[in-house]
Design a protein around this motif. Structure first.
Motif, PDB file in Angstrom:
ATOM      1  N   ALA A 237     -24.865 -29.404  43.040  1.00 12.69           N
ATOM      2  CA  ALA A 237     -25.742 -28.821  42.020  1.00 12.69           C
ATOM      3  C   ALA A 237     -24.982 -27.683  41.351  1.00 12.69           C
ATOM      4  CB  ALA A 237     -27.007 -28.282  42.667  1.00 12.69           C
ATOM      5  N   CYS A 238     -25.206 -27.480  40.059  1.00 16.64           N
ATOM      6  CA  CYS A 238     -24.523 -26.377  39.369  1.00 16.64           C
ATOM      7  C   CYS A 238     -25.391 -25.871  38.225  1.00 16.64           C
ATOM      8  CB  CYS A 238     -23.159 -26.815  38.841  1.00 16.64           C
ATOM      9  SG  CYS A 238     -22.196 -25.398  38.248  1.00 16.64           S
ATOM     10  N   GLU A 239     -25.384 -24.547  38.054  1.00 17.27           N
ATOM     11  CA  GLU A 239     -26.198 -23.961  36.984  1.00 17.27           C
ATOM     12  C   GLU A 239     -25.407 -23.784  35.684  1.00 17.27           C
ATOM     13  OE1 GLU A 239     -27.216 -20.696  39.373  1.00 17.27           O
ATOM     14  OE2 GLU A 239     -25.456 -19.505  38.868  1.00 17.27           O
ATOM     15  N   ARG A 240     -24.104 -24.046  35.730  1.00 24.21           N
ATOM     16  CA  ARG A 240     -23.295 -23.925  34.519  1.00 24.21           C
ATOM     17  C   ARG A 240     -23.234 -25.290  33.810  1.00 24.21           C
ATOM     18  NH1 ARG A 240     -19.414 -19.206  34.532  1.00 24.21           N
ATOM     19  NH2 ARG A 240     -20.416 -17.793  35.990  1.00 24.21           N
ATOM     20  N   ASP A 241     -22.704 -25.260  32.578  1.00 24.18           N
ATOM     21  CA  ASP A 241     -22.732 -26.505  31.812  1.00 24.18           C
ATOM     22  C   ASP A 241     -21.372 -26.815  31.177  1.00 24.18           C
ATOM     23  OD1 ASP A 241     -22.633 -24.470  30.049  1.00 24.18           O
ATOM     24  OD2 ASP A 241     -24.292 -25.143  28.785  1.00 24.18           O
ATOM     25  N   CYS A 242     -20.320 -26.682  31.960  1.00 32.49           N
ATOM     26  CA  CYS A 242     -18.973 -26.937  31.430  1.00 32.49           C
ATOM     27  C   CYS A 242     -18.935 -28.342  30.806  1.00 32.49           C
ATOM     28  CB  CYS A 242     -17.935 -26.786  32.544  1.00 32.49           C
ATOM     29  SG  CYS A 242     -18.062 -25.155  33.328  1.00 32.49           S
ATOM     30  N   HIS A 243     -18.292 -28.429  29.662  1.00 35.16           N
ATOM     31  CA  HIS A 243     -18.435 -29.624  28.835  1.00 35.16           C
ATOM     32  C   HIS A 243     -17.798 -30.883  29.390  1.00 35.16           C
ATOM     33  CE1 HIS A 243     -19.370 -27.293  24.860  1.00 35.16           C
ATOM     34  NE2 HIS A 243     -20.304 -27.200  25.778  1.00 35.16           N
ATOM     35  N   TYR A 244     -16.869 -30.735  30.320  1.00 34.03           N
ATOM     36  CA  TYR A 244     -16.124 -31.910  30.799  1.00 34.03           C
ATOM     37  C   TYR A 244     -16.586 -32.334  32.198  1.00 34.03           C
ATOM     38  CZ  TYR A 244     -14.045 -28.373  33.675  1.00 34.03           C
ATOM     39  OH  TYR A 244     -13.898 -27.361  34.576  1.00 34.03           O
ATOM     40  N   CYS A 245     -17.437 -31.532  32.832  1.00 36.88           N
ATOM     41  CA  CYS A 245     -17.582 -31.625  34.287  1.00 36.88           C
ATOM     42  C   CYS A 245     -18.722 -32.552  34.717  1.00 36.88           C
ATOM     43  CB  CYS A 245     -17.822 -30.225  34.847  1.00 36.88           C
ATOM     44  SG  CYS A 245     -18.045 -30.220  36.628  1.00 36.88           S
ATOM     45  N   PRO A 246     -18.466 -33.438  35.691  1.00 36.45           N
ATOM     46  CA  PRO A 246     -19.538 -34.330  36.156  1.00 36.45           C
ATOM     47  C   PRO A 246     -20.705 -33.587  36.813  1.00 36.45           C
ATOM     48  CG  PRO A 246     -17.557 -34.559  37.532  1.00 36.45           C
ATOM     49  CD  PRO A 246     -17.196 -33.686  36.373  1.00 36.45           C
ATOM     50  N   PHE A 247     -20.459 -32.351  37.267  1.00 39.12           N
ATOM     51  CA  PHE A 247     -21.519 -31.616  37.991  1.00 39.12           C
ATOM     52  C   PHE A 247     -22.340 -30.709  37.085  1.00 39.12           C
ATOM     53  CE2 PHE A 247     -17.881 -32.035  40.982  1.00 39.12           C
ATOM     54  CZ  PHE A 247     -18.428 -33.047  41.737  1.00 39.12           C
ATOM     55  N   ARG A 248     -22.088 -30.711  35.787  1.00 32.58           N
ATOM     56  CA  ARG A 248     -22.737 -29.749  34.880  1.00 32.58           C
ATOM     57  C   ARG A 248     -24.262 -29.830  34.976  1.00 32.58           C
ATOM     58  NH1 ARG A 248     -23.957 -31.109  29.449  1.00 32.58           N
ATOM     59  NH2 ARG A 248     -22.981 -29.171  28.792  1.00 32.58           N
ATOM     60  N   ALA A 249     -24.879 -28.681  34.752  1.00 35.65           N
ATOM     61  CA  ALA A 249     -26.345 -28.592  34.828  1.00 35.65           C
ATOM     62  C   ALA A 249     -26.977 -29.596  33.870  1.00 35.65           C
ATOM     63  CB  ALA A 249     -26.777 -27.184  34.452  1.00 35.65           C
TER      64      ALA A 249
ATOM     65  N   GLY B  43     -20.368 -26.314  43.580  1.00 32.76           N
ATOM     66  CA  GLY B  43     -20.997 -26.007  42.298  1.00 32.76           C
ATOM     67  C   GLY B  43     -21.598 -24.610  42.394  1.00 32.76           C
ATOM     68  N   LEU B  44     -21.880 -24.011  41.252  1.00 28.74           N
ATOM     69  CA  LEU B  44     -22.404 -22.630  41.241  1.00 28.74           C
ATOM     70  C   LEU B  44     -23.930 -22.638  41.216  1.00 28.74           C
ATOM     71  CD1 LEU B  44     -20.031 -20.950  38.656  1.00 28.74           C
ATOM     72  CD2 LEU B  44     -20.489 -20.076  40.923  1.00 28.74           C
ATOM     73  N   ILE B  45     -24.512 -22.068  42.248  1.00 23.83           N
ATOM     74  CA  ILE B  45     -25.977 -21.968  42.313  1.00 23.83           C
ATOM     75  C   ILE B  45     -26.348 -20.566  42.787  1.00 23.83           C
ATOM     76  CG2 ILE B  45     -27.957 -22.722  43.734  1.00 23.83           C
ATOM     77  CD1 ILE B  45     -27.517 -24.586  41.448  1.00 23.83           C
TER      78      ILE B  45
ATOM     79  N   HIS C  21     -19.267 -20.991  28.674  1.00 26.94           N
ATOM     80  CA  HIS C  21     -19.916 -19.867  29.354  1.00 26.94           C
ATOM     81  C   HIS C  21     -19.061 -19.240  30.445  1.00 26.94           C
ATOM     82  CE1 HIS C  21     -23.365 -22.094  27.523  1.00 26.94           C
ATOM     83  NE2 HIS C  21     -23.416 -20.907  26.961  1.00 26.94           N
ATOM     84  N   LYS C  22     -17.802 -19.644  30.515  1.00 27.65           N
ATOM     85  CA  LYS C  22     -16.907 -18.962  31.459  1.00 27.65           C
ATOM     86  C   LYS C  22     -16.093 -17.928  30.700  1.00 27.65           C
ATOM     87  CE  LYS C  22     -16.215 -22.416  35.083  1.00 27.65           C
ATOM     88  NZ  LYS C  22     -15.421 -23.578  35.461  1.00 27.65           N
ATOM     89  N   ASP C  23     -15.867 -16.787  31.354  1.00 27.17           N
ATOM     90  CA  ASP C  23     -15.086 -15.718  30.739  1.00 27.17           C
ATOM     91  C   ASP C  23     -13.663 -15.793  31.312  1.00 27.17           C
ATOM     92  OD1 ASP C  23     -13.824 -13.237  30.284  1.00 27.17           O
ATOM     93  OD2 ASP C  23     -15.762 -12.258  30.013  1.00 27.17           O
TER      94      ASP C  23
HETATM   95  S1  SF4 Z   1     -18.983 -27.255  38.975  1.00 25.37           S
HETATM   96 FE1  SF4 Z   1     -17.630 -25.719  38.057  1.00 25.37          FE
HETATM   97  S2  SF4 Z   1     -16.646 -26.792  36.336  1.00 25.37           S
HETATM   98 FE2  SF4 Z   1     -18.471 -27.985  36.915  1.00 25.37          FE
HETATM   99  S3  SF4 Z   1     -20.135 -27.243  35.590  1.00 25.37           S
HETATM  100 FE3  SF4 Z   1     -20.202 -26.077  37.497  1.00 25.37          FE
HETATM  101  S4  SF4 Z   1     -18.961 -24.221  37.090  1.00 25.37           S
HETATM  102 FE4  SF4 Z   1     -18.474 -25.730  35.504  1.00 25.37          FE
END
Ligand code: SF4
Length: 380
Positions: A58-70, A105-107, A175-177
């Motif tokens: 699970a992840c709260e971020r939405d990186c554009h390439y990532c399979p785990f994006r929110a 993932g970031l939660i 959304h990453k710095d």
């Molecule tokens: S797992 Fe990492 S790369 Fe993927 S959406 Fe979350 S923060 Fe971004």
């Protein structure tokens, strides 16, 4: 769902990373665990079966390439630190794995996520007495003390930059710095190495540090990727940069972008090793007008064809760095040449062969005792 099945889900998406008391379940070493275990080459060159997994997909971020994006719809799973530590130890005791690569993932924010990774590592190292290989991810935005703790628990730490600079990262992960969340923790790694005397108590040394770039996802050039890599090698003490070719993932903003060719990945590795181990600098890389390496030729050979074909180097006089610029001569070969030269003047291709250097690749670019070796050698 039981922990083994959750682990199976968590480990099933890890091919995108290049590269590593709930009651222990009883595991059968004869059973097929290919979904969990990857053979991985360790920093010391040894290959071991590695459990490569996440604490949560699970992840709260939405990186554009990532399979785990929110918001992306797929089956996610989570293990608690205690569950992960115990299930890993069960695999370890059954002889199925010998090392752990743990990411997440970031939660609940970077700090809470990093704490859960550290808790897992603490349980493994402390309560369960695990002394094997541990590669721990540093989360974007982790705090200084957390980076220090990770370095005291792991054999390798890594933090993925994903892009070579702030401008390119905005395309991949808006959304990453880049400076505050990604580069700063890497700088702390270097700072800790330099200023703290207390090293990793498990190994009596600090862990190595690595990063990963997603190649081709943000329209970046090889030159951008390699200049950041060069900076990381020299300023951070980076051991390894991984170049992961971009692959479009369904239901992400970059799903229609073309995948990156594997040849680009190979050339980037070759060039990064030239910078790290062969004394090459960025100005010597044979970039084309758009800042990319030619795909059809290895960068060392490309450099030698331009610079050495008409000005061959005398093997008996070349410096170590010059020797390392000659195709076919690596760090070991250069050392052998330097030590052989102290005892004798090298006159023939046979002299090179005797010290373990195959003269075929080097022949068009060298002189031996003032004479070019026979061009026939290049056919050997
Ligand atoms: S797992 Fe990492 S790369 Fe993927 S959406 Fe979350 S923060 Fe971004």
């Amino acid at each position: 769902m039981d922990p083994v099945n959750r682990l199976k889900i968590l480990s099933s998406h890890m091919d995108f990373e290049p590269a590593e008391d709930y009651g222990c379940p009883k595991l059968d070493p004869a059973k097929e665990y290919s979904g969990f275990v990857h053979n991985a080459v360790m920093p010391n060159g040894q290959t071991i079966p590695l459990l490569k997994t996440l604490l949560t997909s699970a992840c709260e971020r939405d990186c554009h390439y990532c399979p785990f994006r929110a918001g992306r719809n797929f089956r996610r799973a989570t293990l608690k630190p205690d569950e992960m530590a115990h299930i890993f130890m069960a695999f370890h005791r059954a002889g199925i794995v010998k090392g752990l690569f743990l990411s997440s993932g970031l939660i609940g924010g970077s700090i809470r996520t990093q704490d859960r990774l550290l808790d897992t590592a603490q349980i493994l190292r402390g309560k369960l007495g695990y002394r094997g290989y541990l590669h721990l991810k540093i989360m974007p935005g982790a705090e200084f003390d957390q980076v220090e703790q990770a370095m005291q628990l792991a054999d390798r730490v890594s933090l993925n930059l994903e892009a070579p600079n702030d401008h390119r990262l905005r395309y991949l992960a808006p959304h990453k710095d880049f400076s505050a969340e990604l580069v700063r923790p890497l700088k702390w790694v270097a700072e800790l190495r330099k200023n703290r005397f207390q090293t990793n108590p498990w190994r009596n040394r600090w862990p190595s540090v690595a990063t990963q770039f997603v190649v081709g996802g943000a329209g970046e050039s090889d030159s951008e990727l390699l200049s950041t890599t060069e900076y990381l090698y020299s300023m951070i003490g980076l051991k390894r940069a991984y170049f992961s070719p971009f692959k479009p993932v369904e239901n992400t903003p970059l799903e229609n972008r073309s995948p990156t060719k594997l040849q680009r990945e190979n050339r980037l590795y070759q060039a990064s090793f030239l910078i790290r181990d062969y004394g090459f600098c960025m100005e010597e890389m044979p970039f084309d007008a758009s800042g990319n390496l030619p795909e059809g030729i290895d960068p060392k050979l490309g450099w030698a064809q331009v610079n050495l074909a008409e000005n061959p180097l005398e093997i008996n006089q070349a410096s170590r760095t010059e020797l390392l610029h000659i195709p076919g001569i690596g760090p070991k070969g250069a050392e052998s040449l330097l030590s052989a030269r102290r005892k004798q003047h090298l006159k023939s291709s046979e002299d090179l062969r005797r010290i373990g250097i195959n003269p075929a690749r080097a022949a068009p670019f060298i002189l031996l005792n003032g004479v070019r070796p026979s061009t026939q050698l290049s056919l050997l």
